[in-house]
Design an enzyme around this catalytic site. Structure first.
Site, short mmCIF file in Angstrom:
data_model
loop_
_atom_site.label_atom_id
_atom_site.label_comp_id
_atom_site.label_asym_id
_atom_site.label_seq_id
_atom_site.Cartn_x
_atom_site.Cartn_y
_atom_site.Cartn_z
CG ASP A 22 -1.85 1.24 1.28
OD1 ASP A 22 -2.56 1.66 0.51
OD2 ASP A 22 -3.13 1.37 2.25
CG ASP A 116 -3.19 4.00 -3.34
OD1 ASP A 116 -3.91 2.98 -3.30
OD2 ASP A 116 -2.98 4.40 -2.60
CD GLU A 117 -5.17 -1.24 -0.40
OE1 GLU A 117 -5.39 -2.21 0.63
OE2 GLU A 117 -6.14 -0.63 -0.57
#
Length: 450
Positions: A22, A116-117
């Site tokens: 993350d 983003d993860e």
């Protein structure tokens, strides 16, 4: 349901080989990376209008109480020194591609959860025997290639890996071995468990359940009577670290769409129809980027009193025809019975299909990635900077002073910092747009994975 069977099922994987990565405060971190004068300063990214919502708050801003999903006006009161920036989707997408490609060197099984993860199944790659070393190496590669920090958690399941990466923030790495799961899991507050929101937490509070250990002590039938059959069974499992979900790359996207919150409530058939067209057009761009067509069109309407209605129209067969889908969006919106001022409009396409009635090209514009919270203003087009299209944080270029970014524009005066990722921090300069025009330009983004 036999609880013992659940416990047995949880032991199918015996090593800590599920990785959750993350990027820390992603949007704000990209802005600080690209804008040297903002490094170490509080930053808020999101809608910059009077009804804007925070998409991301930097860690410096969070220390003042600002956070994502908070109204921008409240966040600004909590962190008055924060720089408030409009989202630059092209920049975030470019950095995301590098992060995901780097994670892909660990395993073929990478499941992106958002821009983003992602989850990674290390068991399917060459690094299962030393996951900590693999995670440390990939964190170093991401930092070298992007300048961004990524927190990583590793565990036996998605649940443990996700909680471990959360516990390791910011810029941390935490490996939870199977033998240590209970020591890690049981002291956590129950709200840390993914899927437990305010309503469920309040119901559990009535049972004196505040930690995962408290949750584990509850009988299965008590949980199902308190929060329902499905949620109760799920909580019973999660409290024991039971999570049988595999890492599933390339999952089918279930819907695409767009929504907009208006700076002022809109009223009247003509204004609302025009607004539906604009939101539908943005949703259509995203549908075209996804490919194929959709069979169900959903309109979301939020009125001035915050009452929210959704209505849908289902077509006889999947379609990618813009006119047909736009007409269905209007029909769905009318079904909501709009008779009052409107605060928000949304259009989304569901029942997506790779095979559509008609697929037409929709131009060369690259649509922005989906966000859980859309900014309150529509994206701007490139061209000469004006008071109308200026947003704080957007990239500009001057024929002599070079590249920079907009701090703010008042009248025909633009305040700009002429700096970029590889320059020293710059002081703000005021530019007269009548005598010294500026051009809005795309962000300077990493163009390849090295």
């Amino acid at each position: 349901m036999d609880p013992a069977q659940l416990a047995d099922a949880s032991r199918l994987r015996t090593r800590a080989t599920v990785l959750h990565a993350d990027a820390d405060s992603f949007f704000a971190a990209v802005e600080q990376r690209d804008k040297p004068s903002l490094r170490g300063r509080p930053v808020l990214v999101g809608g910059t209008g009077p009804r804007g919502v925070v998409s991301t708050a930097s860690y410096e801003a969070r220390r003042s109480g600002a956070r994502s999903a908070m109204s921008m006006s409240r966040a600004r009161r909590l962190s008055p020194a924060a720089a408030v920036l409009f989202p630059r989707f092209e920049a975030y997408s470019a950095y995301s591609r590098i992060i995901m490609a780097t994670l892909g060197t660990l395993s073929e099984l990478v499941e992106p959860l958002s821009i983003d993860e992602a989850f990674v199944d290390l068991e399917a790659g060459p690094f299962a025997d030393d996951p900590a070393a693999a995670a440390a190496d990939v964190r170093a590669q991401i930092r070298e290639r992007t300048g961004l920090a990524v927190s990583i958690g590793i565990g036996r399941t998605k649940l443990i890996a996700k909680l471990a990466s959360d516990a390791g923030k910011p810029d941390g790495l935490l490996v939870v071995e199977p033998a240590d799961e209970d020591d890690f899991l049981l002291p956590l507050p129950v709200r840390a468990v993914p899927g437990i929101g305010p309503a469920t937490a309040a119901a559990l509070e009535r049972l004196d359940v505040r930690t995962v250990a408290d949750l584990r002590r509850q009988e299965l039938d008590v949980l199902t009577m308190t929060v329902g059959e499905s949620s109760g069974v799920n909580l019973f499992r999660l409290a024991r670290g039971i999570d049988l979900r595999p890492v599933a790359p390339g999952g089918e996207r279930k819907s695409v769409g767009a929504e907009r919150t208006f700076a002022e409530d809109i009223f009247g058939a003509d204004l609302i129809a025009a607004a539906i067209d604009r939101v539908a057009d943005e949703a259509l761009r995203r549908l075209t980027a996804h490919g194929g067509g959709a069979r169900t069109v959903v309109a979301k309407v939020r009125f001035a009193d915050f009452t929210t209605l959704t209505r849908s129209v289902t077509l006889p067969q999947p379609s990618a025809e813009p006119a047909e889908l736009r007409a269905a969006a209007h029909q769905a919106a009318r079904a909501a019975g709009i008779s009052d001022s409107v605060r928000l409009l949304g259009v989304s396409f569901h029942n997506l299909s790779a095979h559509a009635q008609l697929t037409l090209p929709w131009g060369d514009e690259e649509p922005p990635p989906m966000l859980e919270e859309e900014p309150s203003e529509a994206p701007t087009n490139l061209g000469p900077l004006t008071q109308e299209n200026a947003r704080p944080g957007l990239d500009v270029e001057h024929p002599v002073l070079g590249r920079g970014w907009v701090v703010h524009v008042r009248g025909r005066q633009a305040t700009v910092r002429f700096e970029s990722v590889d320059t020293p921090p710059a002081r703000s300069q005021v530019v007269d747009l009548d005598t010294d025009p500026l051009l809005l330009v795309p962000p300077l983004t990493p163009d390849r994975v090295t």
